[in-house]
Design an enzyme around this catalytic site. Structure first.
Site, PDB file in Angstrom:
ATOM      1  CE1 TYR A   1      23.095  -7.688 -74.041  1.00  0.00           C
ATOM      2  CE2 TYR A   1      24.813  -9.232 -74.665  1.00  0.00           C
ATOM      3  CZ  TYR A   1      23.521  -8.979 -74.252  1.00  0.00           C
ATOM      4  OH  TYR A   1      22.651 -10.023 -74.038  1.00  0.00           O
TER       5      TYR A   1
ATOM      6  CD  GLU B   1      22.288 -13.054 -75.564  1.00  0.00           C
ATOM      7  OE1 GLU B   1      23.062 -12.360 -74.862  1.00  0.00           O
ATOM      8  OE2 GLU B   1      22.181 -14.290 -75.435  1.00  0.00           O
TER       9      GLU B   1
ATOM     10  CG  ASN C   1      23.336 -18.379 -75.873  1.00  0.00           C
ATOM     11  OD1 ASN C   1      22.967 -17.406 -76.518  1.00  0.00           O
ATOM     12  ND2 ASN C   1      24.014 -18.257 -74.738  1.00  0.00           N
ATOM     13  CD  GLU C   2      26.729 -15.052 -75.318  1.00  0.00           C
ATOM     14  OE1 GLU C   2      27.389 -15.314 -74.286  1.00  0.00           O
ATOM     15  OE2 GLU C   2      26.184 -13.947 -75.505  1.00  0.00           O
TER      16      GLU C   2
ATOM     17  CD  GLN D   1      17.657 -11.492 -70.577  1.00  0.00           C
ATOM     18  OE1 GLN D   1      16.819 -11.913 -69.783  1.00  0.00           O
ATOM     19  NE2 GLN D   1      18.841 -12.039 -70.695  1.00  0.00           N
TER      20      GLN D   1
ATOM     21  CD  GLU E   1      20.015 -15.931 -69.973  1.00  0.00           C
ATOM     22  OE1 GLU E   1      20.895 -16.776 -69.758  1.00  0.00           O
ATOM     23  OE2 GLU E   1      20.243 -14.824 -70.493  1.00  0.00           O
TER      24      GLU E   1
END
Length: 513
Positions: A260, A317, A193-194, A366, A46
């Site tokens: 996460y 992610e 995204n999201e 990432q 990103e």
């Protein structure tokens, strides 16, 4: 004398029984038609912190070896682990990114403020052409996240046309002016995204309707069919998955999931990447293992609407998210990478492998200098993190046939809590070689395994191990090889069985031929 002999024999039997009780039994079954997709081993880059700028992308007159400003030592390292796909430009950044600002002569591109990550100004020198040049150098597939949050249907439609149409049109004319005659034929396409958060704070019903509209105009051009990926759930938001599956169904190739591992479970104070005790290590691994429940439950919802499993679960992610290193811009999300992170990577990849009937794609967050990075850079220096070394070990699973496994894990106990100490996945590649990846989360106890491979022929075993003296051990610019892969000699053939002595806090990958 007879009493002594009876006592000795009894003690020997008890010892053998105890030893057998302490030995974990593992059964690996023959290959099915299920494939562990190589795209499970994807990555995410990103416009965030030093991932792109001062990561992949060096200065115009940099003395760091580069090709067209793309840093070559990073490219070489990623090619070694066979990166299958790379997601870009975000993340949250994707829904404020307008692709036409990143094409054409670089000195004429407008600057922009990265409002999501640190409020820095970017010059848009790294855009569509540069990203696709990078993917070509990596020999990987691009995965582009389109702007739904602040963009328009027309903007996304024209980006797809610019990338994929091989004919005469306004977009292909501009592409030609910018030095590219033929289309790239990009397949993986994220529609937002999201969207439940930074991508627009939408409801699932609103997003799923919006997805149908955007996806309609993201066209399939001749020879370039899109694999459209819908913005899926945050963690355990099962209603989001239910709504998208009901309203979108097979109009998408995949549906995302973001999760996460937060060491403390508290987003406000996540915990240090390098300074933690066993109690926090235990809570981190417990949170990591929650991925198993998430994938299982989201998959079950998808099965209701898609029993033939045509829609992929795309975990694009994932990884550990800690507090940033001291003195770093908080918006840059720069964190170190320890043996603990390697155990998280191995465990999570085992979960994905074991759910590869539904999980067809995933992206670690990432790639460079951000979150659970594979690579850290400092000017001309570069180090490979413990997480990188796990991906190097696990690349053998890419596009191999999945091998089902049965076992009961011993417990890893801290206080009055326990989690499974052992996780495993296995596959068989096109040459017939069998690969078994094992992770022991217990930092103090080894695990003895007796493994039976049903209907599988093999005669020799070799292996590699990743471990270190302490869970907090890291690679640094002064000691770049502290945590690294080494030869593993703790596995041997015993009759028709495989005996394994799996050391504490370790990741091991075995190859049976």
């Amino acid at each position: 004398m007879i009493k002594k002999l009876i006592f000795s024999a009894t003690m020997l039997c008890c010892s053998i029984f105890t030893q057998a009780q302490n030995e974990t039994q593992l059964t690996i079954k023959p290959a099915s038609d299920q494939i562990v997709s190589k795209h499970i081993y994807g990555h995410f880059s990103e416009h965030l912190g030093r991932c792109i700028y001062d990561g992949f992308w060096v200065g115009e007159n940099s003395t760091i070896p580069n090709k067209g400003r793309i840093r070559l030592d990073i490219v070489d390292a990623l090619k070694k682990i066979k990166v299958p796909n790379l997601r870009w430009p975000g993340g949250c950044f994707a829904d404020e990114y307008h692709w036409r600002d990143g094409i054409g002569p670089r000195n004429q591109r407008p600057k922009m403020v990265n409002t999501n990550w640190g409020g820095v100004t970017e010059d848009n020198s790294f855009g569509t052409h540069e990203f696709l040049d990078l993917c070509q150098m990596l020999d990987c597939e691009p995965y582009i996240a389109g702007n739904v949050g602040s963009g328009t249907v027309e903007e996304m439609a024209k980006w797809v046309e610019y990338l994929n149409f091989d004919g005469v049109s306004p977009m292909t004319a501009i592409r030609g002016q910018n030095g590219r005659e033929k289309p790239w034929k990009v397949s993986f396409w994220g529609v937002g995204n999201e969207s439940w958060g930074c991508g627009g704070n939408m409801t699932p019903a609103y997003y799923s309707d919006l997805y149908r509209r955007y996806a309609t105009y993201a066209r399939n051009y001749p020879g370039a069919p899109l694999k459209r990926i819908a913005s899926g759930a945050n963690s355990d938001d099962y209603n989001w998955t239910e709504t998208c599956m009901k309203n979108i169904g097979n109009q998408m190739w995949g549906l995302t999931l973001h999760y996460y591992t937060i060491p403390t479970g508290n987003w406000g104070k996540k915990g240090s990447a390098t300074k933690f005790d066993e109690a926090q290590y235990f809570s981190t691994m417990k949170n990591c293992l929650h991925m198993e429940e998430l994938v299982t439950k989201h998959s079950a919802i998808m099965d209701k609407y898609d029993p033939k499993k045509k829609v992929a679960l795309v975990v694009d992610e994932w990884g550990i998210w800690t507090d940033v290193e001291p003195g770093i811009n908080p918006g840059f999300l720069y964190q170190q990478n320890s043996l603990r992170d390697a155990l998280i990577a191995g465990t999570t990849l085992n979960i994905f492998n074991n759910h590869s009937d539904r999980v067809k794609m995933a992206n670690l967050a990432q790639t460079v200098n951000v979150l659970q990075a594979l690579i850290l850079t400092e000017k001309d220096k570069m180090i490979l993190t413990p997480t990188y070394h796990v991906f190097d070990l696990y690349k053998v699973h890419q596009n191999a046939k999945y091998l089902p496994i049965n076992f009961t894990s011993p417990d890893y106990v801290v206080g009055n809590q326990k989690i499974p100490a052992l996780n495993v996945s296995a596959s068989q590649d096109s040459t017939g070689a069998i690969h078994i990846s094992l992770v022991n989360l217990d930092p103090a106890k080894k695990i003895s395994l007796n493994t039976v491979l049903e209907g599988l022929k093999w005669s020799s075993v070799t292996g590699q191990i990743l471990t270190s003296a302490k869970l907090t051990d890291i690679n640094t610019f002064n000691d770049a090889d502290k945590v690294h892969n080494a030869k593993f000699a703790g596995a041997k053939k015993s009759g028709n069985s495989l005996k394994i002595e799996l050391p504490a806090q370790s990741v091991v990958v075995l190859e049976l031929k």
